[in-house]
Design a protein around this motif. Sequence first.
Motif, PDB file in Angstrom:
ATOM      1  N   UNK A 177      -4.222   8.224  -0.392  1.00 55.98           N
ATOM      2  CA  UNK A 177      -4.244   6.768  -0.506  1.00 55.98           C
ATOM      3  C   UNK A 177      -4.689   6.354  -1.916  1.00 55.98           C
ATOM      4  N   UNK A 178      -5.688   7.060  -2.437  1.00 55.96           N
ATOM      5  CA  UNK A 178      -6.162   6.771  -3.790  1.00 55.96           C
ATOM      6  C   UNK A 178      -5.042   6.961  -4.802  1.00 55.96           C
ATOM      7  N   UNK A 179      -4.265   8.033  -4.641  1.00 57.53           N
ATOM      8  CA  UNK A 179      -3.167   8.315  -5.566  1.00 57.53           C
ATOM      9  C   UNK A 179      -2.081   7.247  -5.486  1.00 57.53           C
ATOM     10  N   UNK A 180      -1.853   6.720  -4.287  1.00 57.17           N
ATOM     11  CA  UNK A 180      -0.858   5.650  -4.133  1.00 57.17           C
ATOM     12  C   UNK A 180      -1.272   4.397  -4.899  1.00 57.17           C
ATOM     13  N   UNK A 181      -2.575   4.124  -4.941  1.00 57.95           N
ATOM     14  CA  UNK A 181      -3.059   2.934  -5.635  1.00 57.95           C
ATOM     15  C   UNK A 181      -3.237   3.169  -7.132  1.00 57.95           C
ATOM     16  N   UNK A 182      -3.494   4.425  -7.524  1.00 60.05           N
ATOM     17  CA  UNK A 182      -3.716   4.749  -8.942  1.00 60.05           C
ATOM     18  C   UNK A 182      -2.848   5.943  -9.340  1.00 60.05           C
ATOM     19  N   UNK A 183      -1.519   5.780  -9.340  1.00 63.23           N
ATOM     20  CA  UNK A 183      -0.631   6.927  -9.597  1.00 63.23           C
ATOM     21  C   UNK A 183      -0.728   7.482 -11.012  1.00 63.23           C
ATOM     22  N   UNK A 184      -1.301   6.718 -11.949  1.00 63.02           N
ATOM     23  CA  UNK A 184      -1.398   7.181 -13.331  1.00 63.02           C
ATOM     24  C   UNK A 184      -2.680   7.964 -13.603  1.00 63.02           C
ATOM     25  N   UNK A 185      -3.574   8.028 -12.631  1.00 61.67           N
ATOM     26  CA  UNK A 185      -4.858   8.692 -12.838  1.00 61.67           C
ATOM     27  C   UNK A 185      -4.708  10.203 -12.696  1.00 61.67           C
ATOM     28  N   UNK A 186      -4.926  10.926 -13.796  1.00 60.72           N
ATOM     29  CA  UNK A 186      -4.843  12.387 -13.756  1.00 60.72           C
ATOM     30  C   UNK A 186      -5.959  12.976 -12.885  1.00 60.72           C
ATOM     31  N   UNK A 187      -7.133  12.349 -12.911  1.00 65.48           N
ATOM     32  CA  UNK A 187      -8.264  12.833 -12.129  1.00 65.48           C
ATOM     33  C   UNK A 187      -7.940  12.792 -10.636  1.00 65.48           C
ATOM     34  N   UNK A 188      -7.379  11.669 -10.179  1.00 67.58           N
ATOM     35  CA  UNK A 188      -7.037  11.533  -8.767  1.00 67.58           C
ATOM     36  C   UNK A 188      -5.901  12.485  -8.403  1.00 67.58           C
ATOM     37  N   UNK A 189      -4.919  12.624  -9.267  1.00 67.16           N
ATOM     38  CA  UNK A 189      -3.798  13.540  -9.012  1.00 67.16           C
ATOM     39  C   UNK A 189      -4.298  14.978  -8.898  1.00 67.16           C
ATOM     40  N   UNK A 190      -5.276  15.335  -9.728  1.00 67.41           N
ATOM     41  CA  UNK A 190      -5.830  16.689  -9.689  1.00 67.41           C
ATOM     42  C   UNK A 190      -6.540  16.932  -8.354  1.00 67.41           C
ATOM     43  N   UNK A 191      -7.320  15.938  -7.893  1.00 70.27           N
ATOM     44  CA  UNK A 191      -7.999  16.068  -6.609  1.00 70.27           C
ATOM     45  C   UNK A 191      -7.010  16.213  -5.461  1.00 70.27           C
ATOM     46  N   UNK A 192      -5.934  15.450  -5.521  1.00 73.63           N
ATOM     47  CA  UNK A 192      -4.918  15.525  -4.480  1.00 73.63           C
ATOM     48  C   UNK A 192      -4.217  16.886  -4.510  1.00 73.63           C
ATOM     49  N   UNK A 193      -4.008  17.424  -5.701  1.00 70.23           N
ATOM     50  CA  UNK A 193      -3.389  18.748  -5.821  1.00 70.23           C
ATOM     51  C   UNK A 193      -4.280  19.818  -5.199  1.00 70.23           C
ATOM     52  N   UNK A 194      -5.589  19.693  -5.383  1.00 74.77           N
ATOM     53  CA  UNK A 194      -6.517  20.643  -4.758  1.00 74.77           C
ATOM     54  C   UNK A 194      -6.432  20.552  -3.238  1.00 74.77           C
ATOM     55  N   UNK A 195      -6.229  19.342  -2.728  1.00 78.53           N
ATOM     56  CA  UNK A 195      -6.061  19.166  -1.288  1.00 78.53           C
ATOM     57  C   UNK A 195      -4.817  19.902  -0.807  1.00 78.53           C
ATOM     58  N   UNK A 196      -3.735  19.777  -1.568  1.00 77.75           N
ATOM     59  CA  UNK A 196      -2.501  20.464  -1.200  1.00 77.75           C
ATOM     60  C   UNK A 196      -2.688  21.963  -1.168  1.00 77.75           C
ATOM     61  N   UNK A 197      -3.408  22.497  -2.148  1.00 82.10           N
ATOM     62  CA  UNK A 197      -3.674  23.933  -2.192  1.00 82.10           C
ATOM     63  C   UNK A 197      -4.566  24.344  -1.022  1.00 82.10           C
ATOM     64  N   UNK A 198      -5.549  23.517  -0.715  1.00 87.00           N
ATOM     65  CA  UNK A 198      -6.455  23.809   0.376  1.00 87.00           C
ATOM     66  C   UNK A 198      -5.705  23.839   1.708  1.00 87.00           C
TER      67      UNK A 198
END
Length: 206
Positions: A177-198
């Motif tokens: 949800x955070x990434x949907x609201x802030x798609x340009x944020x590299x920090x949020x994208x990185x956190x979401x990528x870790x979720x995908x790996x997890x």
Amino acid sequence: SMSMAFSRVHESAADQYAIDLLSKTETSPHGLINFLKKLDQRSGRAQQQMAPYLSTHPLTQDRLTLLQRQSAKYLNIKDPEDLQQQHERVVAKLTGFLSEPSAVLRTFANKEGLQASMARAIAYYRLGQKENSKQELDKIRDGYLSQHPHDGFLWDFLGELHVRIGFYELGCAQMNKAHNFEPQSAMIAFGLAKCGLMNYQLTPSE
């Protein structure tokens, strides 16, 4: 020495850049002034006993004098409310993660609001008190976020801590949800990528 003088020149140039930026944005310099005052208190006696040409930095008192003289016009300007809130969030996260957890809980024991809940949620997580941490996160979700549902950075904060305390599915959903609201944020994208790996690691192989 030449290297010391070189360092002092760079520090002075950095100070002047900060002053120019504060003036251009018509921002109060009180935060920087308070920082330099604290720096002066901690290093004051040592600097007073040291010849200026032996220091790698300009004397703090000289830096304060320059800042107060050149930024006096904007000294009493109040910071915008959104900027104050961003600062309070940063302070809450730094306090929660860097200070002793028990000290954080004492500091915010009788306080309410977003900053207090953020700091307490982190402190409880660090103490291993997962349910107490989740209660603070629920306060943020049901309180501030119910009124500001598009705050991507706060959804990211909730998601990160939920993952840390073991609520992986909920945390990753909030990070998405955070990434949907802030798609340009590299920090949020990185956190979401870790979720995908997890999620990949937690999924049984076929």
